[in-house]
Enzyme design. Structure first.
Site, PDB file in Angstrom:
ATOM      1  N   ARG A 247      13.624   4.472  12.277  1.00  0.00           N
ATOM      2  CA  ARG A 247      12.390   5.271  12.285  1.00  0.00           C
ATOM      3  C   ARG A 247      11.578   4.963  13.537  1.00  0.00           C
ATOM      4  NH1 ARG A 247       9.656   4.732   6.569  1.00  0.00           N
ATOM      5  NH2 ARG A 247       8.537   6.533   7.414  1.00  0.00           N
TER       6      ARG A 247
ATOM      7  N   ALA B 117       3.309  -0.952   4.603  1.00  0.00           N
ATOM      8  CA  ALA B 117       2.768  -0.961   5.969  1.00  0.00           C
ATOM      9  C   ALA B 117       2.294  -2.352   6.398  1.00  0.00           C
ATOM     10  CB  ALA B 117       1.640   0.051   6.096  1.00  0.00           C
TER      11      ALA B 117
ATOM     12  N   ASN C 158       8.029  -5.686  -1.306  1.00  0.00           N
ATOM     13  CA  ASN C 158       8.007  -4.606  -0.318  1.00  0.00           C
ATOM     14  C   ASN C 158       6.575  -4.558   0.210  1.00  0.00           C
ATOM     15  OD1 ASN C 158       7.929  -2.339   1.214  1.00  0.00           O
ATOM     16  ND2 ASN C 158       8.953  -0.997  -0.273  1.00  0.00           N
TER      17      ASN C 158
ATOM     18  N   ARG D 265       5.518  10.929  -2.612  1.00  0.00           N
ATOM     19  CA  ARG D 265       5.228  10.577  -1.225  1.00  0.00           C
ATOM     20  C   ARG D 265       6.484  10.749  -0.374  1.00  0.00           C
ATOM     21  NH1 ARG D 265       4.967   4.450   1.156  1.00  0.00           N
ATOM     22  NH2 ARG D 265       4.153   5.019   3.204  1.00  0.00           N
TER      23      ARG D 265
ATOM     24  N   PRO E  12       0.799  -1.236   0.000  1.00  0.00           N
ATOM     25  CA  PRO E  12       0.000   0.000   0.000  1.00  0.00           C
ATOM     26  C   PRO E  12       0.831   1.284   0.000  1.00  0.00           C
ATOM     27  CG  PRO E  12      -0.118  -1.098   2.139  1.00  0.00           C
ATOM     28  CD  PRO E  12       0.526  -2.065   1.181  1.00  0.00           C
ATOM     29  N   ASN E  13       0.321   2.252  -0.710  1.00  0.00           N
ATOM     30  CA  ASN E  13       0.848   3.612  -0.803  1.00  0.00           C
ATOM     31  C   ASN E  13       2.097   3.735  -1.671  1.00  0.00           C
ATOM     32  OD1 ASN E  13      -1.138   4.796   1.020  1.00  0.00           O
ATOM     33  ND2 ASN E  13      -0.075   3.638   2.615  1.00  0.00           N
TER      34      ASN E  13
ATOM     35  N   HIS F 247      12.759  -2.827   1.741  1.00  0.00           N
ATOM     36  CA  HIS F 247      12.207  -1.526   2.141  1.00  0.00           C
ATOM     37  C   HIS F 247      13.112  -0.430   1.624  1.00  0.00           C
ATOM     38  CE1 HIS F 247       9.459  -3.621   4.766  1.00  0.00           C
ATOM     39  NE2 HIS F 247      10.482  -4.339   5.165  1.00  0.00           N
TER      40      HIS F 247
ATOM     41  N   GLU G  70      12.619  -9.610   1.184  1.00  0.00           N
ATOM     42  CA  GLU G  70      11.855  -8.454   1.681  1.00  0.00           C
ATOM     43  C   GLU G  70      12.690  -7.192   1.451  1.00  0.00           C
ATOM     44  OE1 GLU G  70      11.097  -8.904   5.875  1.00  0.00           O
ATOM     45  OE2 GLU G  70      10.473  -6.799   6.124  1.00  0.00           O
TER      46      GLU G  70
ATOM     47  N   TYR H 222      11.479   8.424   0.896  1.00  0.00           N
ATOM     48  CA  TYR H 222      11.316   7.355  -0.093  1.00  0.00           C
ATOM     49  C   TYR H 222      11.936   7.651  -1.460  1.00  0.00           C
ATOM     50  CZ  TYR H 222       8.100   5.535   3.408  1.00  0.00           C
ATOM     51  OH  TYR H 222       7.560   5.057   4.575  1.00  0.00           O
TER      52      TYR H 222
HETATM   53  C1  DQA Z   1       8.386   0.865   3.636  1.00  0.00           C
HETATM   54  C2  DQA Z   1       8.522   1.057   5.161  1.00  0.00           C
HETATM   55  C3  DQA Z   1       7.190   0.826   5.861  1.00  0.00           C
HETATM   56  O1  DQA Z   1       7.345   1.008   7.261  1.00  0.00           O
HETATM   57  C4  DQA Z   1       6.166   1.820   5.367  1.00  0.00           C
HETATM   58  O2  DQA Z   1       4.901   1.561   5.942  1.00  0.00           O
HETATM   59  C5  DQA Z   1       6.068   1.865   3.881  1.00  0.00           C
HETATM   60  C6  DQA Z   1       7.277   1.737   3.067  1.00  0.00           C
HETATM   61  C7  DQA Z   1       9.680   1.227   2.891  1.00  0.00           C
HETATM   62  O3  DQA Z   1       9.796   0.846   1.720  1.00  0.00           O
HETATM   63  O4  DQA Z   1      10.562   1.899   3.440  1.00  0.00           O
HETATM   64  O5  DQA Z   1       4.996   2.088   3.329  1.00  0.00           O
HETATM   65  O6  DQA Z   1       8.095  -0.498   3.379  1.00  0.00           O
END
Ligand code: DQA
Length: 145
Positions: free
Chosen positions: A107, A77, A74, A17, A9-10, A100, A98, A22
């Site tokens: 963080r 959240a 990835n 964003r 998501p997002n 990120h 995985e 990011y």
């Molecule tokens: C994320 C880190 C997560 O904590 C966050 O909710 C994201 C992006 C990252 O790519 O740094 O949406 O996965």
């Protein structure tokens, strides 16, 4: 398709964003780079993003039907919340890395726990979009070994 990249998501908002966290590349930029890198090594790569947990789960189930050899994910959240996505990956028994973009350990405290890391082949965080490329190279090495 041999390789699947999943974005949670997002991540459709990448580019605009929180760019200080990011980066400024869009999701399309990242997906195109990965597709190119994969095809230069003779692999097919598909990317899929969703804001909905069940769509990601369904895509993971489909990956087994499609014969996907490796997943780069990835979970965004959902990393910190989703037993269902964790179970989906375990259920199809496809190895995954995985990724990120941000360093989740630098963080908020709630980002330090992942439902995925202990069942992943590896985890990459804090290296921005490059992290996906490193993951892809490791995925290909894993398939070829
Ligand atoms: C994320 C880190 C997560 O904590 C966050 O909710 C994201 C992006 C990252 O790519 O740094 O949406 O996965």
């Amino acid at each position: 398709s041999h390789l699947l990249v999943l974005h949670g998501p997002n991540l459709n908002l990448l580019g605009t964003r929180e760019p200080e966290i990011y980066g400024t590349l869009t999701l399309d930029d990242i997906n195109q780079q990965l597709k190119q890198l994969a095809s230069s090594k003779g692999f097919d790569l598909e990317s899929f993003q969703s804001n909905a947990e069940h769509e990601l789960i369904n895509r993971i189930h489909q990956a087994r039907t499609d014969g996907v050899k490796f997943i780069v994910i990835n979970p965004a959240a959902f990393t910190h919340t989703s037993v269902a996505l964790r179970d989906a990956l375990a259920g199809v028994d496809i190895p995954f890395i995985e990724v990120h973009l941000s360093n989740v350990h630098a963080r908020e405290q709630f980002r330090r726990h992942s439902y995925f890391s202990d069942t992943a082949i590896g985890v990459i965080c804090g290296l921005g979009a490059k992290g996906y490329e490193f993951a892809l190279e490791a995925a290909i090495a894993h398939i070829e070994k």
